[in-house]
Motif scaffolding. Structure first.
Motif, PDB file in Angstrom:
ATOM      1  N   VAL A 198       0.836  -1.203   0.000  1.00 57.49           N
ATOM      2  CA  VAL A 198       0.000   0.000   0.000  1.00 57.49           C
ATOM      3  C   VAL A 198       0.871   1.253   0.000  1.00 57.49           C
ATOM      4  O   VAL A 198       0.650   2.199  -0.774  1.00 57.49           O
ATOM      5  N   LEU A 199       1.880   1.273   0.883  1.00 57.65           N
ATOM      6  CA  LEU A 199       2.768   2.428   0.952  1.00 57.65           C
ATOM      7  C   LEU A 199       3.549   2.600  -0.350  1.00 57.65           C
ATOM      8  O   LEU A 199       3.699   3.730  -0.855  1.00 57.65           O
ATOM      9  N   ALA A 200       4.043   1.498  -0.909  1.00 54.40           N
ATOM     10  CA  ALA A 200       4.799   1.589  -2.160  1.00 54.40           C
ATOM     11  C   ALA A 200       3.922   2.089  -3.302  1.00 54.40           C
ATOM     12  O   ALA A 200       4.352   2.920  -4.121  1.00 54.40           O
ATOM     13  N   THR A 201       2.687   1.605  -3.367  1.00 55.33           N
ATOM     14  CA  THR A 201       1.786   2.037  -4.432  1.00 55.33           C
ATOM     15  C   THR A 201       1.461   3.517  -4.317  1.00 55.33           C
ATOM     16  O   THR A 201       1.454   4.253  -5.317  1.00 55.33           O
ATOM     17  N   LEU A 202       1.205   3.974  -3.082  1.00 58.97           N
ATOM     18  CA  LEU A 202       0.908   5.399  -2.882  1.00 58.97           C
ATOM     19  C   LEU A 202       2.093   6.272  -3.264  1.00 58.97           C
ATOM     20  O   LEU A 202       1.936   7.318  -3.898  1.00 58.97           O
ATOM     21  N   LEU A 203       3.292   5.843  -2.893  1.00 58.92           N
ATOM     22  CA  LEU A 203       4.478   6.633  -3.202  1.00 58.92           C
ATOM     23  C   LEU A 203       4.769   6.664  -4.702  1.00 58.92           C
ATOM     24  O   LEU A 203       5.098   7.708  -5.272  1.00 58.92           O
ATOM     25  N   CYS A 204       4.664   5.483  -5.349  1.00 57.55           N
ATOM     26  CA  CYS A 204       5.011   5.403  -6.770  1.00 57.55           C
ATOM     27  C   CYS A 204       3.969   6.081  -7.658  1.00 57.55           C
ATOM     28  O   CYS A 204       4.325   6.651  -8.702  1.00 57.55           O
ATOM     29  N   THR A 205       2.707   6.019  -7.279  1.00 54.80           N
ATOM     30  CA  THR A 205       1.657   6.618  -8.109  1.00 54.80           C
ATOM     31  C   THR A 205       1.324   8.043  -7.699  1.00 54.80           C
ATOM     32  O   THR A 205       0.837   8.826  -8.522  1.00 54.80           O
ATOM     33  N   GLY A 206       1.569   8.389  -6.423  1.00 56.15           N
ATOM     34  CA  GLY A 206       1.210   9.729  -5.953  1.00 56.15           C
ATOM     35  C   GLY A 206       2.339  10.728  -6.011  1.00 56.15           C
ATOM     36  O   GLY A 206       2.103  11.917  -6.266  1.00 56.15           O
ATOM     37  N   LEU A 207       3.575  10.305  -5.787  1.00 58.78           N
ATOM     38  CA  LEU A 207       4.713  11.225  -5.795  1.00 58.78           C
ATOM     39  C   LEU A 207       5.534  11.089  -7.072  1.00 58.78           C
ATOM     40  O   LEU A 207       5.542  11.962  -7.921  1.00 58.78           O
TER      41      LEU A 207
END
Length: 432
Positions: A198-207
């Protein structure tokens, strides 16, 4: 004797009874302990009553969180910039295969020189490999540089194995507590695979596509440094005679067990790539990590509940076979849900399928632990993780191939289902 008699409570005699008969009367029976008392309702609280256990568990959680981040971050980063899930799966498979080769040697150095002295420099080398992968992707370097950079992360020490070695040292005289500790460690692993994607997906897609890898590298180095600083619970260094002892790979019953771990790892690796590709194909790419987190959540809940059971008597081979059979049966649910249903049905199926993985891993790790000498325990546990990583590597590559060559990403879930069935076949082999 006088003190003993004086300390005895005075029990009033009924009228008409003689002193001799009063003395011969049996003591009043103690009330039977109620079910659900402190010993049964709080086994995990007993673990953390030991000094230093909370500190190294918290540090180990921080160091293991990148386990659930690095693979997903690499897949999203490479697929997002190069447009190929097959390339992303091949790169992660190469890195995991390199880890499978280097992992036992790193563990042997840890057993020989201690966790603090060996784990910190090995982690530093792995972090440099992750940063090199990030730069190669960002600078659009040739594809071969991605394989070389991710292979350089092979020196990452297995924090879960080091943590289990600490529990085995602290609880060496309490098998029931060791079973609970192994269940706790598996739940921590599942929590990392729950939060990490979840954290990796948020970072890769959001930042940015590279943000997940960068944050995971920082967390890995920080967590290992904090873990190594907890010297009070670190197991002693293996004596020189342990280096000349038989390798855990040559112990009876270990090779068939490791082969089952390879097949189980293929379940995990293929499930990760196929789920991310399925979410991308349905226009919910940001929810891919959440779908993987549901599988980890089901596994973590089952692992904590499994820790409340009594440990298996003997080597636990029969219970291990039953757990693998349950995993093989439940792994067909995601395939059915993805082909006949939609993302909502798949979310339920992944949660149910995950409930069989933690008991399988707990029983398997406990069996490896019981058959490995204390002086080479970290090496034995790392061999089990190495087998898992080899399976994850094969599963990632096979899952990436299935996503691009089968009709629809939902059919890619046939790969983890087939891997689970193969794990059942290998678990039924009896050691000579």
């Amino acid at each position: 004797m006088i003190l003993f008699l004086a300390a005895r409570p005075v029990v009033p005699r009924p009228p008409g009874s003689s002193p001799a008969r009063a003395q011969a009367a049996p003591p009043p029976a103690r009330p039977a302990p109620r079910r659900g008392g402190p010993r049964r309702s709080a086994p995990y609280r007993r673990l953390f009553a030991l000094p230093g256990t909370r500190a190294f568990t918290a540090a180990g959680l921080l160091a293991r969180l990148p386990m659930g981040m690095l693979g997903v971050s690499a897949v999203l980063m490479i697929a997002g910039t190069r447009g190929s899930y097959a390339l992303a799966g091949a790169v992660t498979a190469t890195g995991l295969a390199a880890t499978a080769l280097a992992g036992p040697w790193t563990a042997r150095l840890i057993d020989r020189h201690g966790q603090a002295r060996a784990a910190v420099p090995a982690t530093a080398l792995a972090v440099l490999g992750s940063l090199s992968l990030l730069l190669c992707v960002h600078l659009r370097a040739p594809d071969w540089t991605l394989f070389a950079s991710y292979a350089a992360t092979a020196t990452t020490p297995h924090t879960g194995g080091m943590s289990r070695a600490r529990w085995a040292h602290l609880l060496r005289d309490d098998p029931a507590a060791r079973h609970t500790a192994n269940s706790l460690e598996q739940a921590v692993d599942e929590l990392c695979f729950l939060l990490g994607p979840v954290l990796a997906t948020l970072l890769c897609t959001g930042l940015a596509p590279e943000a997940g890898t960068a944050v995971a590298a920082v967390l890995l180095l920080t967590g290992v440094l904090l873990f190594a600083a907890q010297r009070g619970t670190e197991p002693p260094v293996a004596p020189p005679s342990a280096a000349r002892a038989r390798s855990p790979l040559r112990l009876p019953g270990i090779p068939p067990l490791l082969l089952t771990f390879v097949c189980t790892g293929a379940v995990f690796g293929s499930m990760e790539v196929v789920t991310l590709a399925y979410a991308d194909a349905h226009g919910i790419r940001a929810a891919g990590g959440a779908l993987l987190a549901l599988q980890a959540a089901g596994s973590a809940a089952a692992g904590l509940a499994y820790g409340l059971l009594r440990p298996a008597a003997g080597p636990g081979t029969r219970r291990f076979c039953r757990c693998v059979a349950a995993m093989a049966a439940l792994m067909w649910l995601p395939l059915l849900a993805a082909t006949a249903g939609g993302p909502a049905a798949l979310a339920v199926a992944l949660t149910a399928a995950g409930m069989a993985t933690a008991p399988t891993m707990i029983t398997g790790m406990g069996t490896v632990q019981s058959r490995t000498p204390a002086g080479r325990l970290n090496e034995g546990m790392t061999l089990a993780v190495t087998a898992l990583l080899a399976g994850i590597a094969a599963g990632s590559a096979t899952g990436g191939w299935a996503v691009e060559h089968l009709t629809g990403p939902g059919h890619g879930y046939a790969v983890p289902a087939a891997a689970a069935a193969l794990a059942l076949c290998t678990s039924l082999r009896r050691p000579a």
